[in-house]
Write a protein that holds these residues in place. Structure first.
Motif, PDB file in Angstrom:
ATOM      1  N   ALA A  64       0.831  -1.206   0.000  1.00  0.00           N
ATOM      2  CA  ALA A  64       0.000   0.000   0.000  1.00  0.00           C
ATOM      3  C   ALA A  64       0.865   1.256   0.000  1.00  0.00           C
ATOM      4  O   ALA A  64       0.562   2.239  -0.687  1.00  0.00           O
ATOM      5  N   LEU A  65       1.974   1.232   0.755  1.00  0.00           N
ATOM      6  CA  LEU A  65       2.868   2.384   0.822  1.00  0.00           C
ATOM      7  C   LEU A  65       3.486   2.663  -0.537  1.00  0.00           C
ATOM      8  O   LEU A  65       3.552   3.811  -0.989  1.00  0.00           O
ATOM      9  N   LEU A  66       3.942   1.614  -1.209  1.00  0.00           N
ATOM     10  CA  LEU A  66       4.552   1.792  -2.522  1.00  0.00           C
ATOM     11  C   LEU A  66       3.538   2.295  -3.536  1.00  0.00           C
ATOM     12  O   LEU A  66       3.845   3.149  -4.372  1.00  0.00           O
ATOM     13  N   ALA A  67       2.314   1.779  -3.456  1.00  0.00           N
ATOM     14  CA  ALA A  67       1.269   2.227  -4.376  1.00  0.00           C
ATOM     15  C   ALA A  67       0.937   3.701  -4.158  1.00  0.00           C
ATOM     16  O   ALA A  67       0.628   4.433  -5.099  1.00  0.00           O
ATOM     17  N   ALA A  68       1.031   4.149  -2.894  1.00  0.00           N
ATOM     18  CA  ALA A  68       0.698   5.538  -2.578  1.00  0.00           C
ATOM     19  C   ALA A  68       1.812   6.499  -2.979  1.00  0.00           C
ATOM     20  O   ALA A  68       1.557   7.578  -3.499  1.00  0.00           O
ATOM     21  N   SER A  69       3.068   6.109  -2.728  1.00  0.00           N
ATOM     22  CA  SER A  69       4.171   7.035  -2.982  1.00  0.00           C
ATOM     23  C   SER A  69       5.502   6.293  -3.022  1.00  0.00           C
ATOM     24  O   SER A  69       5.921   5.715  -2.011  1.00  0.00           O
ATOM     25  N   ALA A  70       6.167   6.317  -4.162  1.00  0.00           N
ATOM     26  CA  ALA A  70       7.487   5.708  -4.272  1.00  0.00           C
ATOM     27  C   ALA A  70       8.492   6.453  -3.396  1.00  0.00           C
ATOM     28  O   ALA A  70       9.413   5.854  -2.841  1.00  0.00           O
ATOM     29  N   THR A  71       8.307   7.763  -3.246  1.00  0.00           N
ATOM     30  CA  THR A  71       9.198   8.559  -2.399  1.00  0.00           C
ATOM     31  C   THR A  71       9.079   8.145  -0.937  1.00  0.00           C
ATOM     32  O   THR A  71      10.080   7.999  -0.231  1.00  0.00           O
ATOM     33  N   ALA A  72       7.849   7.942  -0.486  1.00  0.00           N
ATOM     34  CA  ALA A  72       7.638   7.511   0.896  1.00  0.00           C
ATOM     35  C   ALA A  72       8.241   6.136   1.131  1.00  0.00           C
ATOM     36  O   ALA A  72       8.828   5.864   2.182  1.00  0.00           O
ATOM     37  N   PHE A  73       8.128   5.263   0.150  1.00  0.00           N
ATOM     38  CA  PHE A  73       8.708   3.926   0.243  1.00  0.00           C
ATOM     39  C   PHE A  73      10.226   4.016   0.412  1.00  0.00           C
ATOM     40  O   PHE A  73      10.819   3.350   1.262  1.00  0.00           O
ATOM     41  N   THR A  74      10.867   4.872  -0.390  1.00  0.00           N
ATOM     42  CA  THR A  74      12.314   5.060  -0.295  1.00  0.00           C
ATOM     43  C   THR A  74      12.696   5.664   1.052  1.00  0.00           C
ATOM     44  O   THR A  74      13.695   5.272   1.668  1.00  0.00           O
ATOM     45  N   LEU A  75      11.902   6.615   1.529  1.00  0.00           N
ATOM     46  CA  LEU A  75      12.171   7.253   2.817  1.00  0.00           C
ATOM     47  C   LEU A  75      12.131   6.228   3.948  1.00  0.00           C
ATOM     48  O   LEU A  75      12.989   6.244   4.843  1.00  0.00           O
ATOM     49  N   VAL A  76      11.156   5.328   3.905  1.00  0.00           N
ATOM     50  CA  VAL A  76      11.054   4.288   4.927  1.00  0.00           C
ATOM     51  C   VAL A  76      12.305   3.429   4.933  1.00  0.00           C
ATOM     52  O   VAL A  76      12.844   3.067   5.987  1.00  0.00           O
ATOM     53  N   LYS A  77      12.819   3.108   3.753  1.00  0.00           N
ATOM     54  CA  LYS A  77      14.011   2.269   3.669  1.00  0.00           C
ATOM     55  C   LYS A  77      15.218   2.961   4.300  1.00  0.00           C
ATOM     56  O   LYS A  77      15.981   2.349   5.053  1.00  0.00           O
ATOM     57  N   TYR A  78      15.389   4.245   4.031  1.00  0.00           N
ATOM     58  CA  TYR A  78      16.546   4.948   4.585  1.00  0.00           C
ATOM     59  C   TYR A  78      16.402   5.196   6.083  1.00  0.00           C
ATOM     60  O   TYR A  78      17.381   5.118   6.833  1.00  0.00           O
ATOM     61  N   LEU A  79      15.189   5.491   6.527  1.00  0.00           N
ATOM     62  CA  LEU A  79      14.968   5.637   7.960  1.00  0.00           C
ATOM     63  C   LEU A  79      15.232   4.312   8.681  1.00  0.00           C
ATOM     64  O   LEU A  79      15.786   4.285   9.784  1.00  0.00           O
ATOM     65  N   GLY A  80      14.849   3.233   8.044  1.00  0.00           N
ATOM     66  CA  GLY A  80      15.116   1.919   8.619  1.00  0.00           C
ATOM     67  C   GLY A  80      16.598   1.643   8.748  1.00  0.00           C
ATOM     68  O   GLY A  80      17.066   1.116   9.768  1.00  0.00           O
ATOM     69  N   ALA A  81      17.356   2.002   7.717  1.00  0.00           N
ATOM     70  CA  ALA A  81      18.809   1.815   7.764  1.00  0.00           C
ATOM     71  C   ALA A  81      19.419   2.622   8.900  1.00  0.00           C
ATOM     72  O   ALA A  81      20.263   2.127   9.657  1.00  0.00           O
ATOM     73  N   ALA A  82      18.972   3.869   9.041  1.00  0.00           N
ATOM     74  CA  ALA A  82      19.494   4.720  10.110  1.00  0.00           C
ATOM     75  C   ALA A  82      19.134   4.163  11.483  1.00  0.00           C
ATOM     76  O   ALA A  82      19.946   4.195  12.419  1.00  0.00           O
ATOM     77  N   TYR A  83      17.928   3.624  11.604  1.00  0.00           N
ATOM     78  CA  TYR A  83      17.506   3.094  12.907  1.00  0.00           C
ATOM     79  C   TYR A  83      18.283   1.839  13.275  1.00  0.00           C
ATOM     80  O   TYR A  83      18.599   1.606  14.448  1.00  0.00           O
ATOM     81  N   LEU A  84      18.623   1.014  12.305  1.00  0.00           N
ATOM     82  CA  LEU A  84      19.437  -0.168  12.576  1.00  0.00           C
ATOM     83  C   LEU A  84      20.813   0.244  13.113  1.00  0.00           C
ATOM     84  O   LEU A  84      21.343  -0.377  14.040  1.00  0.00           O
ATOM     85  N   VAL A  85      21.391   1.293  12.529  1.00  0.00           N
ATOM     86  CA  VAL A  85      22.679   1.787  13.025  1.00  0.00           C
ATOM     87  C   VAL A  85      22.522   2.299  14.454  1.00  0.00           C
ATOM     88  O   VAL A  85      23.373   2.039  15.321  1.00  0.00           O
ATOM     89  N   TYR A  86      21.430   3.009  14.719  1.00  0.00           N
ATOM     90  CA  TYR A  86      21.164   3.500  16.075  1.00  0.00           C
ATOM     91  C   TYR A  86      21.065   2.346  17.071  1.00  0.00           C
ATOM     92  O   TYR A  86      21.636   2.393  18.164  1.00  0.00           O
ATOM     93  N   LEU A  87      20.349   1.291  16.701  1.00  0.00           N
ATOM     94  CA  LEU A  87      20.223   0.128  17.576  1.00  0.00           C
ATOM     95  C   LEU A  87      21.589  -0.493  17.854  1.00  0.00           C
ATOM     96  O   LEU A  87      21.877  -0.928  18.971  1.00  0.00           O
ATOM     97  N   GLY A  88      22.431  -0.524  16.815  1.00  0.00           N
ATOM     98  CA  GLY A  88      23.772  -1.073  16.991  1.00  0.00           C
ATOM     99  C   GLY A  88      24.590  -0.267  17.979  1.00  0.00           C
ATOM    100  O   GLY A  88      25.252  -0.829  18.867  1.00  0.00           O
ATOM    101  N   LEU A  89      24.548   1.036  17.858  1.00  0.00           N
ATOM    102  CA  LEU A  89      25.296   1.900  18.784  1.00  0.00           C
ATOM    103  C   LEU A  89      24.769   1.761  20.207  1.00  0.00           C
ATOM    104  O   LEU A  89      25.543   1.748  21.166  1.00  0.00           O
ATOM    105  N   ARG A  90      23.454   1.635  20.335  1.00  0.00           N
ATOM    106  CA  ARG A  90      22.867   1.479  21.673  1.00  0.00           C
ATOM    107  C   ARG A  90      23.303   0.160  22.306  1.00  0.00           C
ATOM    108  O   ARG A  90      23.581   0.092  23.505  1.00  0.00           O
ATOM    109  N   LYS A  91      23.390  -0.892  21.503  1.00  0.00           N
ATOM    110  CA  LYS A  91      23.857  -2.175  22.011  1.00  0.00           C
ATOM    111  C   LYS A  91      25.315  -2.091  22.465  1.00  0.00           C
ATOM    112  O   LYS A  91      25.698  -2.637  23.508  1.00  0.00           O
ATOM    113  N   LEU A  92      26.138  -1.409  21.681  1.00  0.00           N
ATOM    114  CA  LEU A  92      27.563  -1.311  22.007  1.00  0.00           C
ATOM    115  C   LEU A  92      27.793  -0.603  23.339  1.00  0.00           C
ATOM    116  O   LEU A  92      28.751  -0.913  24.059  1.00  0.00           O
TER     117      LEU A  92
END
Length: 212
Positions: A64-92
């Motif tokens: 549904a997100l991709l159908a609504a907006s390809a830009t929003a879909f891309t934004l979710v992917k990059y926010l997800g990447a950033a959040y994974l890095v944040y989780l890694g730093l918090r674990k360390l």
């Protein structure tokens, strides 16, 4: 259907993430140490019944997100990447967790039900399906929902194998795990590095996909 190379990369990244101790692994280890291997394996079954909920939610939501907006879909992917890095730093920088605390015995139906709830509410699983999994989806290769379902089934199969391994090993080494503060800290460090690596992979995959 994603190409074989994408499926292989996805499987490797999935296995790395699954091996990182999160709420599901903590639940499985706790039950295995307290009640034995059978209880741990019942907990694994409940955990991955909960994974089915995430697969269905991602197949519907991301489509549904991709159908609504390809830009929003891309934004979710990059926010997800950033959040994974944040989780890694918090674990360390976190203190060692407790992977083997004592709990009261529970029936198999309760073990299954609690495992289901633990994974439905598991932020690690939700983040994976909403932020990391989209890196491996290519709308040009067919229906997004079908691709996500295939990837989700791979996640579940690998999850059953890895979590089952945790159940068997933790029940076998129950006594040692009860005295595992140093081992828990090492797991936190390893987990942090895995999260950061997967975050970098997610960002790189998103950039490569954009340039293709």
């Amino acid at each position: 259907m994603p190409p074989v190379t994408t499926l292989a990369l996805f499987a490797a990244a999935t296995l790395a993430l699954l091996l990182v101790p999160g709420p599901a692994v903590v639940y499985i280890v706790t039950r295995s140490v307290s009640q034995g291997r059978a209880a741990g394996l019942v907990s694994v079954a409940g955990i991955h019944a909960g994974s089915v909920v995430h697969v269905l939610a991602a197949a519907l939501g991301i489509s549904a997100l991709l159908a609504a907006s390809a830009t929003a879909f891309t934004l979710v992917k990059y926010l997800g990447a950033a959040y994974l890095v944040y989780l890694g730093l918090r674990k360390l920088y976190s203190r060692a967790g407790d992977l083997a605390k004592e709990v009261e015995p529970a029936s198999r139906s309760r073990l299954f039900g609690e495992g289901f709830v633990v994974n439905v509410l598991n932020p690690k699983t939700a983040i994976f399906f909403l932020a990391f999994l989209p890196q491996f989806v290519d709308p040009a290769r067919g229906p997004v929902a079908a691709q996500i379902t295939v990837l989700g089934l791979i996640w579940i199969a690998l999850g059953v194998a890895s979590d089952g391994g945790y159940a068997v090993l933790s029940s076998a080494f129950a006594g040692r795990l009860r005295r595992s503060a140093r081992a828990a800290r090492r797991l936190d460090i390893a987990s942090g590095l895995v999260y950061i690596g997967l975050g970098a992979l997610a960002a790189f995959s998103g950039e490569a996909a954009r340039k293709a």
